[in-house]
Design a protein around this motif. Structure first.
Motif, PDB file in Angstrom:
ATOM      1  N   GLY A  82      15.651  12.246   6.407  1.00 38.61           N
ATOM      2  CA  GLY A  82      15.441  13.660   6.730  1.00 38.61           C
ATOM      3  C   GLY A  82      14.111  14.109   6.147  1.00 38.61           C
ATOM      4  O   GLY A  82      13.261  13.276   5.772  1.00 38.61           O
ATOM      5  N   LEU A  83      13.923  15.398   6.040  1.00 38.56           N
ATOM      6  CA  LEU A  83      12.665  15.910   5.494  1.00 38.56           C
ATOM      7  C   LEU A  83      12.444  15.415   4.072  1.00 38.56           C
ATOM      8  O   LEU A  83      11.312  15.141   3.672  1.00 38.56           O
ATOM      9  CB  LEU A  83      12.677  17.448   5.526  1.00 38.56           C
ATOM     10  N   SER A  84      13.530  15.276   3.291  1.00 43.50           N
ATOM     11  CA  SER A  84      13.370  14.827   1.895  1.00 43.50           C
ATOM     12  C   SER A  84      12.884  13.388   1.840  1.00 43.50           C
ATOM     13  O   SER A  84      11.913  13.074   1.149  1.00 43.50           O
ATOM     14  CB  SER A  84      14.695  14.916   1.137  1.00 43.50           C
ATOM     15  N   GLY A  85      13.590  12.506   2.552  1.00 43.89           N
ATOM     16  CA  GLY A  85      13.233  11.091   2.493  1.00 43.89           C
ATOM     17  C   GLY A  85      11.831  10.846   3.015  1.00 43.89           C
ATOM     18  O   GLY A  85      11.018  10.177   2.369  1.00 43.89           O
ATOM     19  N   TYR A  86      11.521  11.402   4.175  1.00 49.79           N
ATOM     20  CA  TYR A  86      10.195  11.149   4.759  1.00 49.79           C
ATOM     21  C   TYR A  86       9.066  11.848   3.996  1.00 49.79           C
ATOM     22  O   TYR A  86       7.969  11.311   3.887  1.00 49.79           O
ATOM     23  CB  TYR A  86      10.184  11.569   6.234  1.00 49.79           C
ATOM     24  N   THR A  87       9.329  13.031   3.486  1.00 53.80           N
ATOM     25  CA  THR A  87       8.259  13.706   2.722  1.00 53.80           C
ATOM     26  C   THR A  87       7.964  12.916   1.454  1.00 53.80           C
ATOM     27  O   THR A  87       6.795  12.711   1.092  1.00 53.80           O
ATOM     28  CB  THR A  87       8.651  15.156   2.366  1.00 53.80           C
ATOM     29  N   LEU A  88       9.026  12.451   0.799  1.00 51.78           N
ATOM     30  CA  LEU A  88       8.811  11.650  -0.414  1.00 51.78           C
ATOM     31  C   LEU A  88       8.023  10.383  -0.080  1.00 51.78           C
ATOM     32  O   LEU A  88       7.059  10.036  -0.777  1.00 51.78           O
ATOM     33  CB  LEU A  88      10.159  11.288  -1.048  1.00 51.78           C
ATOM     34  N   ALA A  89       8.419   9.697   0.980  1.00 49.80           N
ATOM     35  CA  ALA A  89       7.726   8.452   1.341  1.00 49.80           C
ATOM     36  C   ALA A  89       6.239   8.729   1.616  1.00 49.80           C
ATOM     37  O   ALA A  89       5.358   7.991   1.175  1.00 49.80           O
ATOM     38  CB  ALA A  89       8.396   7.840   2.566  1.00 49.80           C
ATOM     39  N   ARG A  90       5.976   9.812   2.330  1.00 51.69           N
ATOM     40  CA  ARG A  90       4.584  10.145   2.658  1.00 51.69           C
ATOM     41  C   ARG A  90       3.786  10.478   1.401  1.00 51.69           C
ATOM     42  O   ARG A  90       2.660  10.008   1.215  1.00 51.69           O
ATOM     43  CB  ARG A  90       4.574  11.331   3.640  1.00 51.69           C
ATOM     44  N   GLU A  91       4.379  11.273   0.511  1.00 48.98           N
ATOM     45  CA  GLU A  91       3.685  11.643  -0.729  1.00 48.98           C
ATOM     46  C   GLU A  91       3.451  10.408  -1.593  1.00 48.98           C
ATOM     47  O   GLU A  91       2.400  10.270  -2.217  1.00 48.98           O
ATOM     48  CB  GLU A  91       4.498  12.692  -1.505  1.00 48.98           C
ATOM     49  N   LEU A  92       4.445   9.514  -1.623  1.00 49.47           N
ATOM     50  CA  LEU A  92       4.300   8.292  -2.426  1.00 49.47           C
ATOM     51  C   LEU A  92       3.157   7.440  -1.893  1.00 49.47           C
ATOM     52  O   LEU A  92       2.342   6.917  -2.660  1.00 49.47           O
ATOM     53  CB  LEU A  92       5.612   7.494  -2.398  1.00 49.47           C
ATOM     54  N   ARG A  93       3.072   7.318  -0.590  1.00 51.85           N
ATOM     55  CA  ARG A  93       2.035   6.458  -0.010  1.00 51.85           C
ATOM     56  C   ARG A  93       0.625   7.004  -0.221  1.00 51.85           C
ATOM     57  O   ARG A  93      -0.350   6.252  -0.142  1.00 51.85           O
ATOM     58  CB  ARG A  93       2.316   6.227   1.483  1.00 51.85           C
ATOM     59  N   LYS A  94       0.522   8.325  -0.515  1.00 52.60           N
ATOM     60  CA  LYS A  94      -0.808   8.854  -0.860  1.00 52.60           C
ATOM     61  C   LYS A  94      -1.260   8.311  -2.211  1.00 52.60           C
ATOM     62  O   LYS A  94      -2.442   8.247  -2.511  1.00 52.60           O
ATOM     63  CB  LYS A  94      -0.758  10.385  -0.952  1.00 52.60           C
ATOM     64  N   LEU A  95      -0.290   7.936  -3.070  1.00 50.60           N
ATOM     65  CA  LEU A  95      -0.595   7.528  -4.442  1.00 50.60           C
ATOM     66  C   LEU A  95      -0.444   6.027  -4.653  1.00 50.60           C
ATOM     67  O   LEU A  95      -1.012   5.465  -5.578  1.00 50.60           O
ATOM     68  CB  LEU A  95       0.349   8.256  -5.419  1.00 50.60           C
ATOM     69  N   ASP A  96       0.386   5.403  -3.835  1.00 48.67           N
ATOM     70  CA  ASP A  96       0.730   3.986  -4.033  1.00 48.67           C
ATOM     71  C   ASP A  96       0.956   3.375  -2.650  1.00 48.67           C
ATOM     72  O   ASP A  96       1.946   3.671  -1.996  1.00 48.67           O
ATOM     73  CB  ASP A  96       2.006   3.923  -4.896  1.00 48.67           C
ATOM     74  N   THR A  97      -0.001   2.556  -2.246  1.00 52.95           N
ATOM     75  CA  THR A  97       0.105   1.983  -0.901  1.00 52.95           C
ATOM     76  C   THR A  97       0.784   0.618  -0.919  1.00 52.95           C
ATOM     77  O   THR A  97       1.042   0.034   0.127  1.00 52.95           O
ATOM     78  CB  THR A  97      -1.293   1.829  -0.261  1.00 52.95           C
ATOM     79  N   GLU A  98       1.063   0.104  -2.129  1.00 54.30           N
ATOM     80  CA  GLU A  98       1.470  -1.297  -2.267  1.00 54.30           C
ATOM     81  C   GLU A  98       2.951  -1.533  -2.504  1.00 54.30           C
ATOM     82  O   GLU A  98       3.529  -2.446  -1.908  1.00 54.30           O
ATOM     83  CB  GLU A  98       0.688  -1.930  -3.447  1.00 54.30           C
ATOM     84  N   THR A  99       3.570  -0.772  -3.406  1.00 58.11           N
ATOM     85  CA  THR A  99       4.956  -1.082  -3.799  1.00 58.11           C
ATOM     86  C   THR A  99       5.840  -1.155  -2.555  1.00 58.11           C
ATOM     87  O   THR A  99       5.805  -0.251  -1.721  1.00 58.11           O
ATOM     88  CB  THR A  99       5.497   0.000  -4.766  1.00 58.11           C
ATOM     89  N   PRO A 100       6.615  -2.231  -2.431  1.00 57.23           N
ATOM     90  CA  PRO A 100       7.498  -2.324  -1.261  1.00 57.23           C
ATOM     91  C   PRO A 100       8.408  -1.102  -1.172  1.00 57.23           C
ATOM     92  O   PRO A 100       8.952  -0.662  -2.185  1.00 57.23           O
ATOM     93  CB  PRO A 100       8.304  -3.602  -1.525  1.00 57.23           C
TER      94      PRO A 100
END
Ligand code: FAD
Length: 384
Positions: A13-31
């Motif tokens: 939902g908005l929570s899961g995808y927003t978190l994933a997007r925000e995380l990828r701005k800071l960390d592109t590597e962690t699986p």
């Protein structure tokens, strides 16, 4: 915490995808793995209750499918996969498709619509619209319908009532409370919204509960507590949401009204976090978009290595009832003070002030609704 194992997010939902997007701005590597019971399409849930005003069918509300999201987020997305158990000690989840070990686990699995027990054979005929799939079924069901009965006069019930009336339907609303939006608004503001919706054509049966719902040849009939029967082509139940806590509680994770987390979104289990509609953040259950966005930004930093608390400023809620626009910042539940109401007709400014005059909450309706931003700046932060 094992950094080589994936970060696993439950829910797209908005929570899961927003978190994933925000995380990828800071960390592109962690699986990164997202697991979801639904089809993983990304969409903005608030759009579900003004689909007629915007003229949108379910497919038009979907912003991207799971494959597109997986590529954009450099993530694996497991769709139609339901979590069945969590083992925080082993760092493992069990899904319908097997087990998965996680380094960090984030619960973003939302809330269940409340089901009220009613007599009759029509419960399954009532639509509950809490995700894009539900909305698709609802739009199919409503095609060709004329009369719609809605159970519930809260935020979602009122928004659907307004949207359906705009869509040309006959709309009746049944709610046990004496007024609409009772949990959010002071009485005068509730009255303004009810009057606006009534003028638009909505018929209310307030202070009445539904006792039974039956299937009929045309659709459904709802029997009220006073014996009256409302016949409709379609029924919608919008009687509230309950954070999904069962699986967390079964795993020994502390739950109250929601999954309990501290200001770092940490549950009582090490390495397990929660945000969004399923979470109770420092005692606050706020099932709205603004809080989950703030939580996602803070948690993304934590997951990327910089442990960061979430801060909630004031969190105004806009109710999408164009028949009488409303914005509200409810005062804290235990706040001492009084409502002061100014204005006339449907344009009201209700201010909740403490004894020494501090503004602790507000509700603005009609032409005053535009004062939301300036009043929000005066109201104290929910979680400083
Ligand atoms: P959800 O969107 O519910 O996502 C939960 C995810 O978890 C889904 O992907 C689901 O499939 C998955 N899931 C659940 N259980 C499992 C399981 N066991 N295993 C695997 N996956 C699972 N808020 C506002 O601020 N403004 C508005 O105008 C507004 N309008 C709204 C209108 C409607 C009709 C509704 C229903 C809500 C509205 N809200 C509004 C609230 C807002 O939309 C929600 O707060 C927000 O969308 C919640 O997002 P979430 O990701 O936490 O939960």
């Amino acid at each position: 915490q094992n950094q080589t194992l994936p970060i696993v997010i439950i829910g797209t939902g908005l929570s899961g995808y927003t978190l994933a997007r925000e995380l990828r701005k800071l960390d592109t590597e962690t699986p990164l793995v997202l697991v979801t019971a639904d089809d993983g399409r990304s969409y903005s849930k608030p759009m579900l209750s003004n689909g007629f005003a915007k003229g949108k069918a379910a497919d038009e509300l979907a912003q991207a499918d799971a494959d597109t999201q997986a590529e954009a987020l450099n993530a694996r997305i497991m769709t139609h996969t339901r979590i069945e158990a969590i083992d925080p000690e082993a760092g493992r989840i069990t899904t319908g498709a097997g087990t998965l070990d996680y380094g960090r686990l984030i619960l973003a699995w939302g809330a269940n619509p409340v089901r009220i027990p009613l007599e009759g054979d029509g419960m399954d005929a009532l639509y509950q619209v809490n995700d894009l799939t539900d909305y698709g079924h609802f739009r199919e069901g409503v095609a060709g319908a004329r009369r719609v009965v809605i159970l519930g006069g809260g935020l979602i019930g009122c928004e659907f009532a307004n949207d359906l009336i705009n869509g040309g339907f006959e709309v009746e609303v049944v709610a046990p409370d004496p007024r609409v939006l009772p949990a959010l608004l002071p009485e005068a503001a509730s009255e303004a919204v009810r009057a606006g919706l009534e003028e638009a054509g909505v018929r209310f049966h307030l202070q009445h509960s539904a006792r039974a719902v039956h299937r009929t040849s045309e659709g459904v009939s709802v029997t009220l507590d006073d014996g009256r029967v409302i016949e409709a082509d379609l029924g919608v139940a919008a009687v509230g949401l309950q954070p999904r806590t069962e699986l967390a509680a079964a795993a020994g994770i502390e739950c109250g009204r929601g999954i309990r987390v501290n200001q770092y979104l940490e549950t009582s289990a090490p390495g397990v976090y929660a945000l969004g509609d399923c979470a109770e953040v420092c005692g606050h259950v706020l099932p709205y978009v603004m809080p989950l966005m703030a939580a996602a930004r803070a948690l993304a930093k934590t997951l990327a290595g910089e442990r960061t608390p979430v801060h909630y400023g004031s969190m105004p809620v806009t109710v999408k009832t164009p028949a009488c626009p409303v914005a509200v910042c409810p005062p804290p539940a235990d706040a001492a003070g009084e409502w002061h109401v100014e204005g006339e007709g449907r344009s009201l400014r209700a201010l909740f002030r403490s004894e020494n005059g501090d503004l602790l909450g507000f509700a603005v309706t009609g032409d005053c609704a535009g004062e939301k931003q300036s009043l929000s700046r005066e109201v104290p932060a929910i979680l400083p």
